[in-house]
Write a protein that holds these residues in place. Structure first.
Motif, PDB file in Angstrom:
ATOM      1  N   SER A   6       0.804  -1.307  -0.036  1.00 12.46           N
ATOM      2  CA  SER A   6      -0.074   0.074   0.078  1.00 12.46           C
ATOM      3  C   SER A   6       0.624   1.369  -0.122  1.00 12.46           C
ATOM      4  O   SER A   6       0.372   2.383  -0.129  1.00 12.46           O
ATOM      5  N   THR A   7       2.134   1.280   0.458  1.00 12.04           N
ATOM      6  CA  THR A   7       3.147   2.313   0.150  1.00 12.04           C
ATOM      7  C   THR A   7       3.550   2.623  -1.126  1.00 12.04           C
ATOM      8  O   THR A   7       4.420   1.846  -1.570  1.00 12.04           O
ATOM      9  N   VAL A   8       3.266   3.855  -1.612  1.00  8.90           N
ATOM     10  CA  VAL A   8       3.920   4.417  -2.781  1.00  8.90           C
ATOM     11  C   VAL A   8       4.888   5.213  -2.429  1.00  8.90           C
ATOM     12  O   VAL A   8       4.547   6.364  -1.461  1.00  8.90           O
ATOM     13  N   ILE A   9       5.926   5.191  -2.733  1.00  9.37           N
ATOM     14  CA  ILE A   9       7.290   6.111  -2.493  1.00  9.37           C
ATOM     15  C   ILE A   9       7.722   6.865  -3.818  1.00  9.37           C
ATOM     16  O   ILE A   9       7.540   6.303  -4.962  1.00  9.37           O
ATOM     17  N   GLY A  10       7.400   8.150  -3.746  1.00  9.05           N
ATOM     18  CA  GLY A  10       8.197   9.099  -4.675  1.00  9.05           C
ATOM     19  C   GLY A  10       9.578   9.237  -4.433  1.00  9.05           C
ATOM     20  O   GLY A  10       9.965   9.251  -3.379  1.00  9.05           O
ATOM     21  N   PHE A  11      10.304   9.289  -5.504  1.00  2.00           N
ATOM     22  CA  PHE A  11      11.805   9.570  -5.290  1.00  2.00           C
ATOM     23  C   PHE A  11      12.206  10.594  -6.313  1.00  2.00           C
ATOM     24  O   PHE A  11      12.168  10.452  -7.744  1.00  2.00           O
ATOM     25  N   ILE A  12      12.731  11.736  -5.947  1.00  2.22           N
ATOM     26  CA  ILE A  12      13.364  12.834  -7.011  1.00  2.22           C
ATOM     27  C   ILE A  12      14.746  12.967  -6.596  1.00  2.22           C
ATOM     28  O   ILE A  12      15.155  13.254  -5.630  1.00  2.22           O
ATOM     29  N   GLY A  13      15.276  12.608  -7.877  1.00  2.37           N
ATOM     30  CA  GLY A  13      16.819  13.045  -7.615  1.00  2.37           C
ATOM     31  C   GLY A  13      17.903  11.616  -7.833  1.00  2.37           C
ATOM     32  O   GLY A  13      17.842  11.023  -6.733  1.00  2.37           O
ATOM     33  N   THR A  14      17.649  10.937  -8.885  1.00  2.00           N
ATOM     34  CA  THR A  14      18.434   9.643  -8.988  1.00  2.00           C
ATOM     35  C   THR A  14      19.814  10.056  -9.782  1.00  2.00           C
ATOM     36  O   THR A  14      20.304   9.612 -10.543  1.00  2.00           O
ATOM     37  N   ILE A  45       7.635  10.816   0.135  1.00  2.00           N
ATOM     38  CA  ILE A  45       8.494  11.291  -1.275  1.00  2.00           C
ATOM     39  C   ILE A  45       9.853  11.708  -0.618  1.00  2.00           C
ATOM     40  O   ILE A  45      10.131  12.504   0.310  1.00  2.00           O
ATOM     41  N   PHE A  46      10.858  10.970  -1.375  1.00  2.00           N
ATOM     42  CA  PHE A  46      12.232  11.191  -0.742  1.00  2.00           C
ATOM     43  C   PHE A  46      12.640  12.377  -1.824  1.00  2.00           C
ATOM     44  O   PHE A  46      12.234  12.204  -3.368  1.00  2.00           O
ATOM     45  N   GLY A  72      -1.370  14.382   5.115  1.00  2.00           N
ATOM     46  CA  GLY A  72      -0.760  13.023   5.623  1.00  2.00           C
ATOM     47  C   GLY A  72       0.486  12.477   4.889  1.00  2.00           C
ATOM     48  O   GLY A  72       0.767  11.370   5.278  1.00  2.00           O
ATOM     49  N   SER A  73       0.913  13.034   3.967  1.00  2.00           N
ATOM     50  CA  SER A  73       2.057  12.514   3.192  1.00  2.00           C
ATOM     51  C   SER A  73       3.496  12.770   4.103  1.00  2.00           C
ATOM     52  O   SER A  73       3.244  13.740   5.054  1.00  2.00           O
ATOM     53  N   TYR A  74       4.427  12.055   3.749  1.00  2.00           N
ATOM     54  CA  TYR A  74       5.670  12.213   4.395  1.00  2.00           C
ATOM     55  C   TYR A  74       6.672  12.865   3.336  1.00  2.00           C
ATOM     56  O   TYR A  74       7.093  12.094   2.171  1.00  2.00           O
ATOM     57  N   LEU A  75       7.562  13.922   3.714  1.00  2.00           N
ATOM     58  CA  LEU A  75       8.306  14.358   2.925  1.00  2.00           C
ATOM     59  C   LEU A  75       9.889  14.263   3.524  1.00  2.00           C
ATOM     60  O   LEU A  75       9.963  14.717   4.731  1.00  2.00           O
TER      61      LEU A  75
END
Length: 271
Positions: A6-14, A45-46, A72-75
């Motif tokens: 259920s946890t979807v992670i966004g990742f910005i900066g690869t 979101i990372f 409710g998101s976590y940055l």
């Protein structure tokens, strides 16, 4: 954060480090969205980008995470950035019901690839505890440092320690060469003694091999040193070692080495 379904992670900066870090999250079974800046579906979101101006754009720009983030998101910002900016992000995020954590890292490309990063965390303790399982996929030394901005302040301590140390590492290697010694043999003696450091063990061998590829860019290190100098000035603290290191690295950057790894400081004595 243990529910990989259920946890979807966004990742910005690869980049040099982010690519490996995102891979560890994928390997753990999480759904990962790379580079997406519309975050309606993501609840974690990372970000790990280049400069504070990039952090500003990612968080507050037209498609920024703060204006478009879901309540409710976590940055989690893992960029090395200004402590004051981390506080600003936290305050603006909180107004929108979003949790923000500053979590800069140390360990370079090797630490990122091996998931052995040191992660320094600032923010609300409860938020840290929620995302801690995700951070454990990226590092082995994860320490909660305190209030928002504390992670960034800790990273400044890290960079200040490295700055003068890199001068010492380079001078030791050059001295060994000038004295007619085999520097690789010298390293066998001094890396395990009182002079031992991560830079001596990991970067000095790269210097001797002529490998100046970035585990960490000189241009980003200069950025970090500028932040640290600004913070030290704000605290009325003299930092002569840091100032010297910054001046040497700036000379290298002016000579076209800004995209080299920090171990290219060796070239200051060789050119």
């Amino acid at each position: 954060m243990h529910n990989t379904d259920s946890t979807v992670i966004g990742f910005i900066g690869t980049g040099v480090m982010g690519k490996s870090m995102a891979g560890h999250l994928l390997d753990a079974g999480y759904h990962l969205v790379i580079y997406s800046r519309t975050k309606e579906k993501a609840n974690v979101i990372f970000t790990i980008v280049g400069y504070p101006v990039d952090v500003e754009e990612v968080y507050f720009g037209e498609n920024g995470l703060i204006p478009h983030g879901r309540e409710g998101s976590y940055l989690i910002d893992m960029t090395t950035s200004a402590p004051s900016l981390a506080v600003k992000i936290y305050e603006e995020a909180k107004r929108r019901g979003i949790q923000s954590i500053d979590a800069p890292v140390s360990g370079g490309d090797v630490g990122a690839k091996e998931a052995k990063l040191s992660i320094m965390v600032g923010g609300e303790k409860e938020a840290f505890e929620v995302v801690s399982p995700l951070l454990q996929l990226l590092g082995t030394n994860i320490v909660y440092q305190g209030k928002p901005g504390a992670g960034q302040h800790t990273k400044m301590c890290n960079q200040i320690a490295i700055a003068s140390n890199m001068i010492g590492v380079c001078e030791a290697v050059i001295y060994a060469e000038k004295a007619g010694l085999d520097p690789e043999t010298v390293l066998k003696s001094i890396t395990t003694g009182a002079a031992g450091s991560w830079s001596l063990s990991n970067l000095a061998p790269r210097m001797l091999k002529g490998n100046f590829e970035p585990g960490f860019y000189i241009k980003h290190f200069i950025k970090d040193m500028k932040i640290a100098l600004d913070e030290a000035e704000r605290m009325d603290m003299p930092v002569p070692g840091l100032a010297l290191a910054k001046s040497l690295y700036e000379q290298l950057a002016e000579n076209g080495e800004e995209d080299s790894g920090t171990q290219a400081l060796y070239k200051y004595w060789k050119n």
